[in-house]
Design a protein around this motif. Structure first.
Motif, mmCIF file in Angstrom:
data_model
loop_
_atom_site.group_PDB
_atom_site.id
_atom_site.type_symbol
_atom_site.label_atom_id
_atom_site.label_comp_id
_atom_site.label_asym_id
_atom_site.label_seq_id
_atom_site.Cartn_x
_atom_site.Cartn_y
_atom_site.Cartn_z
ATOM 1 N N ASN A 110 0.803 -1.232 -0.072
ATOM 2 C CA ASN A 110 -0.187 0.029 -0.233
ATOM 3 C C ASN A 110 0.819 1.184 0.001
ATOM 4 O OD1 ASN A 110 0.855 -0.055 2.728
ATOM 5 N ND2 ASN A 110 -1.017 -0.537 3.571
ATOM 6 N N GLN A 111 2.029 1.103 0.062
ATOM 7 C CA GLN A 111 3.266 2.263 0.118
ATOM 8 C C GLN A 111 3.128 3.271 1.007
ATOM 9 O OE1 GLN A 111 5.475 2.923 -2.787
ATOM 10 N NE2 GLN A 111 4.463 0.713 -2.985
ATOM 11 N N ASP A 112 2.518 2.830 2.252
ATOM 12 C CA ASP A 112 2.642 3.378 3.457
ATOM 13 C C ASP A 112 4.200 3.359 4.179
ATOM 14 O OD1 ASP A 112 -0.112 3.548 3.536
ATOM 15 O OD2 ASP A 112 -0.648 2.191 5.091
ATOM 16 N N VAL A 113 4.494 4.813 4.607
ATOM 17 C CA VAL A 113 5.544 4.882 5.088
ATOM 18 C C VAL A 113 5.921 4.377 6.170
ATOM 19 C CG1 VAL A 113 7.034 6.744 5.795
ATOM 20 C CG2 VAL A 113 5.818 7.062 3.683
ATOM 21 N N VAL A 114 6.855 3.356 6.638
ATOM 22 C CA VAL A 114 7.054 2.461 7.845
ATOM 23 C C VAL A 114 8.130 3.485 8.614
ATOM 24 C CG1 VAL A 114 7.951 0.788 8.898
ATOM 25 C CG2 VAL A 114 6.531 0.409 6.704
ATOM 26 N N SER A 115 9.031 4.171 7.978
ATOM 27 C CA SER A 115 10.048 4.796 8.863
ATOM 28 C C SER A 115 10.796 5.451 7.814
ATOM 29 C CB SER A 115 11.058 3.771 9.551
ATOM 30 O OG SER A 115 11.799 3.030 8.595
ATOM 31 N N GLN A 116 11.291 6.598 8.370
ATOM 32 C CA GLN A 116 12.314 7.423 7.263
ATOM 33 C C GLN A 116 13.264 8.219 7.913
ATOM 34 O OE1 GLN A 116 8.820 10.894 6.384
ATOM 35 N NE2 GLN A 116 9.923 10.078 4.767
ATOM 36 N N TYR A 117 14.326 8.526 7.495
ATOM 37 C CA TYR A 117 15.289 9.589 8.043
ATOM 38 C C TYR A 117 15.793 10.264 7.097
ATOM 39 C CZ TYR A 117 19.627 6.972 6.751
ATOM 40 O OH TYR A 117 20.646 6.718 6.074
ATOM 41 N N SER A 118 16.574 11.515 7.483
ATOM 42 C CA SER A 118 17.566 12.459 6.484
ATOM 43 C C SER A 118 18.599 12.732 7.356
ATOM 44 C CB SER A 118 16.538 13.389 6.086
ATOM 45 O OG SER A 118 16.087 14.257 7.251
ATOM 46 N N THR A 119 19.781 13.188 6.657
ATOM 47 C CA THR A 119 20.952 13.596 7.566
ATOM 48 C C THR A 119 21.679 14.241 6.510
ATOM 49 O OG1 THR A 119 22.805 12.577 8.690
ATOM 50 C CG2 THR A 119 22.413 11.339 6.734
ATOM 51 N N GLU A 120 22.860 14.881 7.141
ATOM 52 C CA GLU A 120 23.748 15.762 6.391
ATOM 53 C C GLU A 120 25.128 15.588 7.141
ATOM 54 O OE1 GLU A 120 23.625 19.806 4.032
ATOM 55 O OE2 GLU A 120 23.999 20.134 6.177
ATOM 56 N N LEU A 121 25.989 15.158 6.452
ATOM 57 C CA LEU A 121 27.458 14.834 6.867
ATOM 58 C C LEU A 121 28.527 15.273 5.947
ATOM 59 C CD1 LEU A 121 27.962 10.843 6.767
ATOM 60 C CD2 LEU A 121 26.091 12.227 5.314
ATOM 61 N N ALA A 122 29.946 15.052 6.462
ATOM 62 C CA ALA A 122 30.939 15.255 5.561
ATOM 63 C C ALA A 122 31.680 14.069 5.494
ATOM 64 C CB ALA A 122 31.709 16.617 6.003
ATOM 65 N N LEU A 123 32.240 13.783 4.304
ATOM 66 C CA LEU A 123 33.202 12.792 4.003
ATOM 67 C C LEU A 123 34.270 12.925 3.576
ATOM 68 C CD1 LEU A 123 30.689 10.109 2.368
ATOM 69 C CD2 LEU A 123 31.052 10.488 4.601
ATOM 70 N N ASP A 124 35.484 12.207 3.966
ATOM 71 C CA ASP A 124 36.910 12.155 3.395
ATOM 72 C C ASP A 124 36.613 11.867 1.966
ATOM 73 O OD1 ASP A 124 39.882 12.758 4.489
ATOM 74 O OD2 ASP A 124 39.785 11.065 2.855
ATOM 75 N N ARG A 125 37.446 12.510 1.120
ATOM 76 C CA ARG A 125 37.452 12.473 -0.155
ATOM 77 C C ARG A 125 38.185 11.117 -0.657
ATOM 78 N NH1 ARG A 125 39.003 17.332 -3.808
ATOM 79 N NH2 ARG A 125 38.149 15.750 -5.330
ATOM 80 N N ILE A 126 38.791 10.689 0.048
ATOM 81 C CA ILE A 126 39.810 9.716 -0.268
ATOM 82 C C ILE A 126 39.399 8.249 0.449
ATOM 83 C CG2 ILE A 126 42.208 8.510 -0.357
ATOM 84 C CD1 ILE A 126 43.295 11.358 -0.748
#
Length: 398
Positions: A110-126
């Motif tokens: 039924n496409q109901d949302v069970v859970s969700q999250y969002s985030t912003e972070l920084a990653l080392d390029r190498i």
């Protein structure tokens, strides 16, 4: 003309040799870094016949249940090049990138949302590992105004390092909010790509759950209990491309249960998430493409440029130093002996053009009335022959 061509080839060869030497040291390192303008990616995983906690708020009433069904999880990674340029501190500029990540878990029926999250972070390029950045955040409830800095990321999260080694790595777990070791267990072939397999085992870890949530769960599933805790287990298996550090396949066997201080534990989540076949195929194709680019720049490119440069240098030097017209024209050829022997009594063979033709004899011979040339200084013992006048400085002899 050949001097100009030779000099041009020599110069081109030197440039190619310098280019070949510089590729692995200057160009290849730039390729083995996360780009600022990386295209957004979406990974999809499915969990068949899973059990999961579903909380539905309708007006003032709240419905809590643990249904069973198929789940689909979508993780979207969106790089932020503008924020990377403007918001990172000086000590991270050039070495890190900012990513926004969104995950949504839905029921497939039924496409109901069970859970969700969002985030912003920084990653080392190498290394691909999270770096310390005070503006990172994590929103697991969907509420507005997520506090900045409410999470401290560490270890690997969404990828492994370029040039991944066969060793254990620390991998961040979002439920526990900390990194735990993922052990290297072997090498496997995933759709034609050799991948390193890592396993992270989390067993019976107590989750930090707000007391209000615990009381709500206890009131629903263990009415006689006064307190409880949510215990979490997970077997996370990661198939990683060792060249790029990208995930080729992911599996998470998650289990959560409520353990009240009195009564029977209640399963809140039991799901076996696996990348879909389409996600694995796209990951493999991306890995192959990136492997080719890295290999071309770091290995095959230098070899090809070096070989072409060496050929150009050698040919250019040969053109410059080659004698004009070739060496064969100026080499004296040894005389060829006539194979036919010459007899002693045989007249020598002369070139018809060089054989001196006999001069015509004057009519009458030497005793004719013709006077010999004055330049001839001959004499005769015959007294009847007139004597020639002596030459200047010569004494006349009688």
């Amino acid at each position: 003309m050949k001097l100009r061509v030779g000099a041009a080839l020599f110069g081109l060869g030197v440039l190619l040799l310098v280019f070949a030497a510089g590729l692995p040291f200057y160009v290849a390192p730039a390729v083995t870094k996360l780009p600022y303008d990386l295209e957004p990616t979406t990974s999809v995983a499915e969990a068949k016949n899973a059990r999961f906690l579903k909380i539905t708020a309708t007006g003032s009433s709240v419905s809590i249940e643990v249904p069973q069904g198929d789940l689909v999880s979508s993780v979207e990674v969106i790089p932020q090049p503008d924020d990377t340029r403007d918001r990172l501190p000086e000590d991270l500029k050039g070495d890190a990138v900012i990513w926004d990540v969104y995950q949504t878990v839905r029921r497939t029926d039924n496409q109901d949302v069970v859970s969700q999250y969002s985030t912003e972070l920084a990653l080392d390029r190498i290394s691909g590992a999270a770096v310390s950045w005070k503006e990172q955040w994590l929103n697991e409830t969907g509420a507005d105004g997520t506090p900045v800095g409410n999470v401290k990321y560490s270890g690997q999260i969404y990828k492994f390092p370029f040039g991944t080694d066969k060793r254990d790595y620390q991998v961040f777990d979002r439920d526990l909010k900390r990194a735990l070791p993922a052990k290297f267990v072997g090498t496997e072939n995933v759709k034609g790509v050799e991948a390193y397999r890592f396993e992270q085992r989390i067993e019976n870890e107590v989750l930090a759950t707000p007391e209000s949530s615990i009381q709500t769960l206890v009131g629903k599933f263990a009415p006689g209990a006064t307190s409880g805790q949510v215990v979490y287990s997970n077997i996370r298996t990661l198939w990683v491309d060792p060249v790029t550090g990208s995930y080729v396949n992911v599996r998470e066997q998650q289990h959560k249960e409520l353990r009240p201080n009195t009564g029977t534990p209640t399963v809140l989540l039991d799901a076996d998430f696996n990348y879909t076949d389409d996600t694995v195929s796209r990951s493999v194709e991306t890995v192959k493409d990136n492997r080719f680019k890295i290999g071309l720049i770091s290995f095959w490119g230098p070899i090809l440029a070096g070989v072409l440069g060496l050929i150009a240098v050698v040919f250019g030097v040969w053109l410059v130093t080659r004698p004009e017209g070739g060496t064969a024209r100026h080499r004296a050829e040894p005389p060829v002996a006539d194979p036919t022997p010459t007899r002693v009594d045989q007249e020598p063979v002369r070139d018809p053009e060089t054989v001196e033709q006999p001069r015509p004899q004057p009519v009458g011979g030497p005793l004719s009335d013709e006077i010999p040339p004055a330049s001839t200084n001959w004499k005769s013992e015959d007294p009847t022959v007139p004597t020639q006048r002596p030459a200047p400085g010569e004494v006349e002899q009688r």
